[in-house]
Design an enzyme around this catalytic site. Structure first.
Site, PDB file in Angstrom:
ATOM      1  N   CYS A 120      -2.040   7.067  -8.569  1.00 59.62           N
ATOM      2  CA  CYS A 120      -1.031   6.655  -7.589  1.00 59.62           C
ATOM      3  C   CYS A 120       0.335   6.517  -8.240  1.00 59.62           C
ATOM      4  CB  CYS A 120      -1.391   5.295  -6.992  1.00 59.62           C
ATOM      5  SG  CYS A 120      -3.109   5.125  -6.529  1.00 59.62           S
ATOM      6  N   ASP A 121       0.394   5.838  -9.379  1.00 61.00           N
ATOM      7  CA  ASP A 121       1.700   5.430  -9.908  1.00 61.00           C
ATOM      8  C   ASP A 121       2.151   6.205 -11.141  1.00 61.00           C
ATOM      9  OD1 ASP A 121       1.797   3.552  -7.916  1.00 61.00           O
ATOM     10  OD2 ASP A 121       0.858   1.971  -9.119  1.00 61.00           O
TER      11      ASP A 121
ATOM     12  N   CYS B  76      -3.656   1.836 -10.873  1.00 61.94           N
ATOM     13  CA  CYS B  76      -3.985   3.163 -10.345  1.00 61.94           C
ATOM     14  C   CYS B  76      -3.059   4.226 -10.924  1.00 61.94           C
ATOM     15  CB  CYS B  76      -3.893   3.142  -8.811  1.00 61.94           C
ATOM     16  SG  CYS B  76      -4.284   4.733  -8.060  1.00 61.94           S
TER      17      CYS B  76
HETATM   18  C1  LIG Z   1      -1.365  -0.988  -6.828  1.00 63.50           C
HETATM   19  C2  LIG Z   1      -1.975   0.138  -6.015  1.00 63.50           C
HETATM   20  C3  LIG Z   1      -1.209   1.253  -5.751  1.00 63.50           C
HETATM   21  C4  LIG Z   1      -1.752   2.302  -5.001  1.00 63.50           C
HETATM   22  N1  LIG Z   1      -0.970   3.393  -4.749  1.00 63.50           N
HETATM   23  C5  LIG Z   1      -1.481   4.431  -4.038  1.00 63.50           C
HETATM   24  C6  LIG Z   1      -0.691   5.585  -3.768  1.00 63.50           C
HETATM   25  O1  LIG Z   1       0.466   5.689  -4.195  1.00 63.50           O
HETATM   26  N2  LIG Z   1      -1.276   6.587  -3.059  1.00 63.50           N
HETATM   27  C7  LIG Z   1      -2.560   6.522  -2.604  1.00 63.50           C
HETATM   28  O2  LIG Z   1      -3.008   7.455  -1.937  1.00 63.50           O
HETATM   29  N3  LIG Z   1      -3.335   5.450  -2.850  1.00 63.50           N
HETATM   30  C8  LIG Z   1      -2.826   4.407  -3.569  1.00 63.50           C
HETATM   31  N4  LIG Z   1      -3.619   3.324  -3.855  1.00 63.50           N
HETATM   32  C9  LIG Z   1      -5.015   3.335  -3.402  1.00 63.50           C
HETATM   33  C10 LIG Z   1      -5.072   2.967  -1.899  1.00 63.50           C
HETATM   34  O3  LIG Z   1      -4.330   1.786  -1.697  1.00 63.50           O
HETATM   35  C11 LIG Z   1      -6.506   2.783  -1.441  1.00 63.50           C
HETATM   36  O4  LIG Z   1      -7.245   3.948  -1.715  1.00 63.50           O
HETATM   37  C12 LIG Z   1      -6.567   2.486   0.046  1.00 63.50           C
HETATM   38  O5  LIG Z   1      -5.781   1.367   0.385  1.00 63.50           O
HETATM   39  C13 LIG Z   1      -7.999   2.249   0.515  1.00 63.50           C
HETATM   40  O6  LIG Z   1      -7.963   1.973   1.874  1.00 63.50           O
HETATM   41  P1  LIG Z   1      -9.125   1.209   2.646  1.00 63.50           P
HETATM   42  O7  LIG Z   1      -8.708   1.221   4.072  1.00 63.50           O
HETATM   43  O8  LIG Z   1     -10.442   1.766   2.278  1.00 63.50           O
HETATM   44  O9  LIG Z   1      -9.135  -0.291   2.089  1.00 63.50           O
HETATM   45  P2  LIG Z   1      -8.048  -1.380   1.725  1.00 63.50           P
HETATM   46  O10 LIG Z   1      -6.677  -0.845   1.700  1.00 63.50           O
HETATM   47  O11 LIG Z   1      -8.592  -2.029   0.492  1.00 63.50           O
HETATM   48  O12 LIG Z   1      -8.159  -2.432   2.935  1.00 63.50           O
HETATM   49  C14 LIG Z   1      -9.324  -3.173   3.189  1.00 63.50           C
HETATM   50  C15 LIG Z   1      -8.999  -4.402   4.027  1.00 63.50           C
HETATM   51  O13 LIG Z   1     -10.222  -5.030   4.431  1.00 63.50           O
HETATM   52  C16 LIG Z   1     -10.067  -6.451   4.357  1.00 63.50           C
HETATM   53  N5  LIG Z   1     -11.367  -7.129   4.202  1.00 63.50           N
HETATM   54  C17 LIG Z   1     -12.241  -7.052   3.164  1.00 63.50           C
HETATM   55  N6  LIG Z   1     -13.316  -7.839   3.391  1.00 63.50           N
HETATM   56  C18 LIG Z   1     -13.116  -8.441   4.589  1.00 63.50           C
HETATM   57  C19 LIG Z   1     -13.862  -9.383   5.377  1.00 63.50           C
HETATM   58  N7  LIG Z   1     -15.030  -9.878   4.965  1.00 63.50           N
HETATM   59  N8  LIG Z   1     -13.354  -9.820   6.552  1.00 63.50           N
HETATM   60  C20 LIG Z   1     -12.172  -9.347   6.996  1.00 63.50           C
HETATM   61  N9  LIG Z   1     -11.423  -8.430   6.293  1.00 63.50           N
HETATM   62  C21 LIG Z   1     -11.882  -7.999   5.119  1.00 63.50           C
HETATM   63  C22 LIG Z   1      -9.181  -6.625   3.125  1.00 63.50           C
HETATM   64  O14 LIG Z   1      -8.536  -7.874   3.154  1.00 63.50           O
HETATM   65  C23 LIG Z   1      -8.183  -5.450   3.269  1.00 63.50           C
HETATM   66  O15 LIG Z   1      -7.057  -5.812   4.034  1.00 63.50           O
HETATM   67  C24 LIG Z   1      -3.102   2.236  -4.556  1.00 63.50           C
HETATM   68  C25 LIG Z   1      -3.866   1.097  -4.821  1.00 63.50           C
HETATM   69  C26 LIG Z   1      -3.325   0.055  -5.536  1.00 63.50           C
HETATM   70  C27 LIG Z   1      -4.153  -1.172  -5.816  1.00 63.50           C
END
Ligand SMILES: Cc1cc2nc3c(=O)[nH]c(=O)nc-3n(C[C@H](O)[C@H](O)[C@H](O)COP(=O)(O)OP(=O)(O)OC[C@H]3O[C@@H](n4cnc5c(N)ncnc54)[C@H](O)[C@@H]3O)c2cc1C
Length: 368
Positions: A151-152, A148
């Site tokens: 992000c980084d 990302c």
């Molecule tokens: C390396 C990295 C660095 C990042 N750094 C930043 C940053 O600095 N700033 C920023 O704003 N964003 C950053 N991001 C992006 C940010 O992490 C995401 O946009 C954000 O986490 C999305 O949130 P979410 O709640 O939609 O899903 P997620 O954080 O993806 O969480 C989804 C959850 O649902 C669970 N899940 C999925 N399917 C199932 C199922 N069938 N049953 C039960 N559970 C399930 C998963 O295990 C997971 O825990 C980064 C991403 C990455 C990969």
């Protein structure tokens, strides 16, 4: 052995920023949400708390002037959701039946029925699966390897350094162009001799004096150590079969994302990649009572703050739905829990048995 049966008004899938924000809002609204999240699973790359659990410094989440570590931020999200009474269950949702309400969700040990469902199952960055790519201590993930750039990219370790971006599509061009703001030079490594990216993205990339392309080449390994971070990549030219070490200080893998939506295929409307379609004016999906928030429905922004924002929206939408108020659907109609449709022009209500009635209050005759 019979499965445990649970019945709830609000169930949330996922404990990333979207799911936990939905939990904070719905718990504060006394809806007693049940949040279900997958356990730690190295093979499937899951950790309760979502994607931010696999990163280090988060510098762009508002409210933390000095930045915060991803896992620490998610621990605070969780504490806040717990404080208002969110119930947590750590397991995989394996199957869902969304044809009728209450919706039925199946885990290994439970059958859960719910009046509303908030999907916040996130997305997963696609990885190459090469040595050096995994999270520290198994690789250099979080120490010079990222998926990302937004992000980084601005982190101090990448500033004025040579960086490698892997990929040839729109995502790769966007990430590479963004990184040229900070890096001394950005090298795009691509397997073919031309890009898959759209014409406009290609033209922008080719015009950028800080961008260079390494064609017909695979990255075989990311080199470095936890003290110095990334020091280079091992490249392999697919035409000549030559190998070489290419020095760089960071590697951004930009070969796309996969929304975690397989579970809902055939039941919810999605785009061709699998992002769940929502109304645009609300988080409603095509099934009344099912809402989607965060990265599973967002192919564009994919940030923690936008995920948290749509998590808040999903909780307010679910609350509205449970209060028997109309919620905007992707079709433009507004639908209530009873199945009444308010037409997009707000002039009429179509009742569940198909009758159309005007959407206005009859004026009382003076004197009555
Ligand atoms: C390396 C990295 C660095 C990042 N750094 C930043 C940053 O600095 N700033 C920023 O704003 N964003 C950053 N991001 C992006 C940010 O992490 C995401 O946009 C954000 O986490 C999305 O949130 P979410 O709640 O939609 O899903 P997620 O954080 O993806 O969480 C989804 C959850 O649902 C669970 N899940 C999925 N399917 C199932 C199922 N069938 N049953 C039960 N559970 C399930 C998963 O295990 C997971 O825990 C980064 C991403 C990455 C990969």
């Amino acid at each position: 052995m019979s499965n445990q049966m649970l019945r709830r008004n609000v169930v949330i899938i996922g404990s990333g920023p979207a799911g936990l924000t939905a939990a904070i809002y719905s718990a504060r609204a006394n809806l007693k949400p049940l949040l279900i999240d997958a356990p730690t699973d190295a093979e499937k790359h899951t950790v309760p708390g979502g994607q931010l659990m696999i990163t280090t410094e988060v510098e762009n989440y508002p409210g933390f002037a000095e930045g915060i570590q991803g896992p620490e931020l998610m621990a605070d999200f969780r504490k806040q959701a717990e404080r208002f009474g969110t119930e947590f269950l750590e397991t995989w949702i394996e199957r869902v039946e969304l044809q009728e309400r209450p919706f039925t969700l199946h885990t290994r040990d439970q059958v859960i029925q719910t009046e509303t469902l908030i999907i916040a199952s996130g997305a997963s960055a696609k990885w190459l699966g090469i040595p050096g790519e995994a999270k520290v201590p198994n690789g250099l993930g979080g120490h010079g390897v990222s998926a990302c750039a937004t992000c980084d990219g601005p982190l101090p370790g990448f500033r004025n350094k040579a960086l490698v971006v892997v990929g040839g599509g729109d995502t790769a061009m966007e990430e590479a162009t963004f990184l040229t703001r900070y890096a001394s030079r950005v090298f795009v490594v691509h397997r073919r001799d031309k890009l898959r990216a759209s014409k406009i993205m290609q033209e922008k990339a080719f015009r950028n004096p800080k961008l260079e392309f390494i064609w017909d080449t695979d990255v075989k390994e990311i080199l470095g150590n936890s003290a110095d971070g990334v020091t280079g990549v091992r490249l392999h030219n697919l035409k000549t079969s030559e190998g070489r070490v290419f020095p760089c200080s960071g590697v951004f893998i930009a070969i796309g994302h996969k929304p975690n939506s397989d579970l809902f295929k055939g039941q919810l409307e999605m785009d061709e990649v699998g992002y769940i379609k929502t109304s645009g004016h609300s988080t409603a999906t095509n099934i009344p009572g099912v809402f989607a928030s965060g990265d599973v429905q967002d192919s564009v922004y994919r940030q923690a703050v936008t995920a948290a924002g749509t998590g808040c929206m999903a909780a307010l939408d679910a609350e509205r739905f449970l209060d028997h108020l109309p919620v905007m659907m992707p079709s433009g109609d507004e639908v209530t829990m009873e199945g009444e449709h308010v037409t997009p022009d707000h002039q009429a209500i179509i009742t569940p048995d198909g009758h159309m009635v005007p959407n206005k209050v009859e004026c009382a005759t003076p004197g009555e």
